[in-house]
Write a protein that holds these residues in place. Sequence first.
Motif, short mmCIF file in Angstrom:
data_model
loop_
_atom_site.label_atom_id
_atom_site.label_comp_id
_atom_site.label_asym_id
_atom_site.label_seq_id
_atom_site.Cartn_x
_atom_site.Cartn_y
_atom_site.Cartn_z
N ILE A 113 154.56 -40.10 -47.45
CA ILE A 113 155.33 -40.92 -46.47
C ILE A 113 156.25 -39.61 -46.04
O ILE A 113 156.92 -38.95 -46.83
CB ILE A 113 156.28 -41.65 -47.53
N ALA A 114 156.54 -39.74 -44.82
CA ALA A 114 157.37 -38.68 -44.10
C ALA A 114 158.69 -38.74 -44.55
O ALA A 114 159.27 -39.46 -44.71
CB ALA A 114 156.99 -39.02 -42.49
N PRO A 115 159.39 -37.13 -44.59
CA PRO A 115 160.60 -37.14 -44.69
C PRO A 115 161.29 -37.59 -43.33
O PRO A 115 161.02 -37.22 -42.16
CB PRO A 115 160.50 -35.32 -44.87
N MET A 116 162.39 -38.29 -43.61
CA MET A 116 162.97 -39.04 -42.44
C MET A 116 164.48 -38.97 -42.94
O MET A 116 165.15 -39.67 -43.73
CB MET A 116 162.43 -40.50 -42.44
N MET A 117 165.33 -38.43 -41.84
CA MET A 117 166.77 -38.22 -42.05
C MET A 117 167.34 -39.54 -41.91
O MET A 117 167.09 -40.62 -41.41
CB MET A 117 167.39 -37.35 -40.93
N ASP A 118 168.24 -39.62 -43.38
CA ASP A 118 169.20 -41.01 -43.36
C ASP A 118 168.39 -42.26 -43.84
O ASP A 118 168.75 -43.16 -43.92
CB ASP A 118 169.76 -41.60 -42.02
N TRP A 119 167.04 -42.09 -44.16
CA TRP A 119 165.91 -42.96 -44.59
C TRP A 119 165.44 -42.72 -46.03
O TRP A 119 165.80 -43.55 -46.94
CB TRP A 119 164.96 -43.24 -43.70
N THR A 120 165.00 -41.60 -45.97
CA THR A 120 164.12 -41.24 -47.41
C THR A 120 164.81 -40.70 -48.40
O THR A 120 164.62 -39.37 -48.80
CB THR A 120 162.70 -40.32 -47.02
N ASP A 121 165.95 -41.30 -48.73
CA ASP A 121 166.96 -40.97 -49.88
C ASP A 121 166.26 -41.36 -51.14
O ASP A 121 165.38 -41.93 -51.13
CB ASP A 121 168.37 -41.43 -49.79
N ARG A 122 166.90 -41.00 -52.14
CA ARG A 122 166.37 -41.21 -53.73
C ARG A 122 166.18 -42.68 -53.84
O ARG A 122 165.30 -43.13 -54.53
CB ARG A 122 167.28 -40.76 -54.88
N HIS A 123 167.29 -43.66 -53.26
CA HIS A 123 166.95 -45.03 -53.55
C HIS A 123 165.63 -45.62 -52.79
O HIS A 123 164.77 -46.49 -53.31
CB HIS A 123 168.34 -45.71 -53.18
N CYS A 124 165.26 -45.13 -51.50
CA CYS A 124 164.39 -45.41 -50.83
C CYS A 124 162.96 -45.24 -51.38
O CYS A 124 162.27 -45.73 -51.57
CB CYS A 124 164.25 -44.78 -49.35
N ARG A 125 162.91 -43.68 -52.03
CA ARG A 125 161.93 -43.31 -52.68
C ARG A 125 161.50 -43.99 -53.86
O ARG A 125 160.15 -44.17 -54.35
CB ARG A 125 162.09 -41.68 -52.97
N TYR A 126 162.79 -44.38 -54.67
CA TYR A 126 162.34 -45.31 -55.93
C TYR A 126 161.60 -46.38 -55.50
O TYR A 126 160.50 -47.05 -56.13
CB TYR A 126 163.63 -45.46 -56.60
N PHE A 127 162.14 -47.09 -54.31
CA PHE A 127 161.56 -48.39 -54.08
C PHE A 127 160.28 -48.22 -53.56
O PHE A 127 159.15 -48.94 -54.05
CB PHE A 127 162.41 -48.82 -52.69
N HIS A 128 159.98 -47.26 -52.78
CA HIS A 128 158.46 -46.90 -52.55
C HIS A 128 157.50 -46.72 -53.59
O HIS A 128 156.40 -47.14 -53.55
CB HIS A 128 158.65 -45.63 -51.31
#
Length: 340
Positions: free
Chosen positions: A11-26
Amino acid sequence: MQINQHARLSIAPMMDWTDRHCRYFHRLMTREALLYTEMVTAPALVRGGAVHLLAHDVSEHPVALQLGGSDAKELAQAARIGADHGYDEINLNVGCPSDRVQSGSFGAVLMERPALVARCCAAMIAAQDVEVTVKCRIGVDDQNPAEVLPQFIETVAAAGVTRFIIHARKAWLQGLSPKENRDIPPLDYDLVLAMKQQFPALHISVNGGIDTLEQARAFLDGGLDGVMIGRAAYHNPAAILLPADRVIFDTGTVRRATDVVHDMLPYIDAHLRGGGRLHQITRHMLGLFAGRPGARHWRRILSEGAHRDGAGPEVVLRALDAVTQAGLAPVAAPRHNSAS
């Protein structure tokens, strides 16, 4: 499973999106896919002391840290810091076309300076034991990708890099905005496939314009080692991530989106108890039911309710009830008690 195997789908690194909360969810949706942080600049870590940007949950692994920079010594220090924080891979950004990145002489502008990229990567490799990878474009501005991309890969590979993620578009540093650079330059998947044929010993992943697992599987079956998906995985995570382990890795089972929501609730509770706000997490969950009955109600309830003072898991459960009532299968998991 080795990191290169996890990189079959990332899953691509995306500024303002793939923060730690997003990654936990994914991570609740796929155990196998490789996750990436947002880009963190080496100066921010080395000179700015921004080590808080490296915070992550142990469940996120395998997870890679993407760095931005062009000073070999500073990148080496940042890579060492990232490795010390437990990241499974250190990735160098040679693809971002933003003005801020250009002014700092890193990102896509480094496609014009392969020898510098090689020096930076060699220093990063020597500084720590975690694998160093490169995410790049096929070229910038008036460069001829068929000429510059193989030269770039050959030069950087000689420094010890064995894995490249190639965004199959040029970056136009003059005349296009970062947003336009994600869509307007034409895709050249054939060139990426040609790089795998020319450099068979390297691990080559393709990125850009891929929005289904069927496309991803076709690239893998066509000889590429990995596929990186960005916006499609963020905006419609259930379609990309829930079936990923079975479709791409031939492992695991396909979970239900409703179960993922319930599994997020303890994490949300812990975040709120630590002084966080609900919307910091739920903004990443808005697309979970995309294309399914009740999706509009889900987005509206979360968007309107999560920003309010004191908003907690009850907002998420109310949104989930709206989805269920709109026609999804009944929710089997027990209701969450935020006081427990």
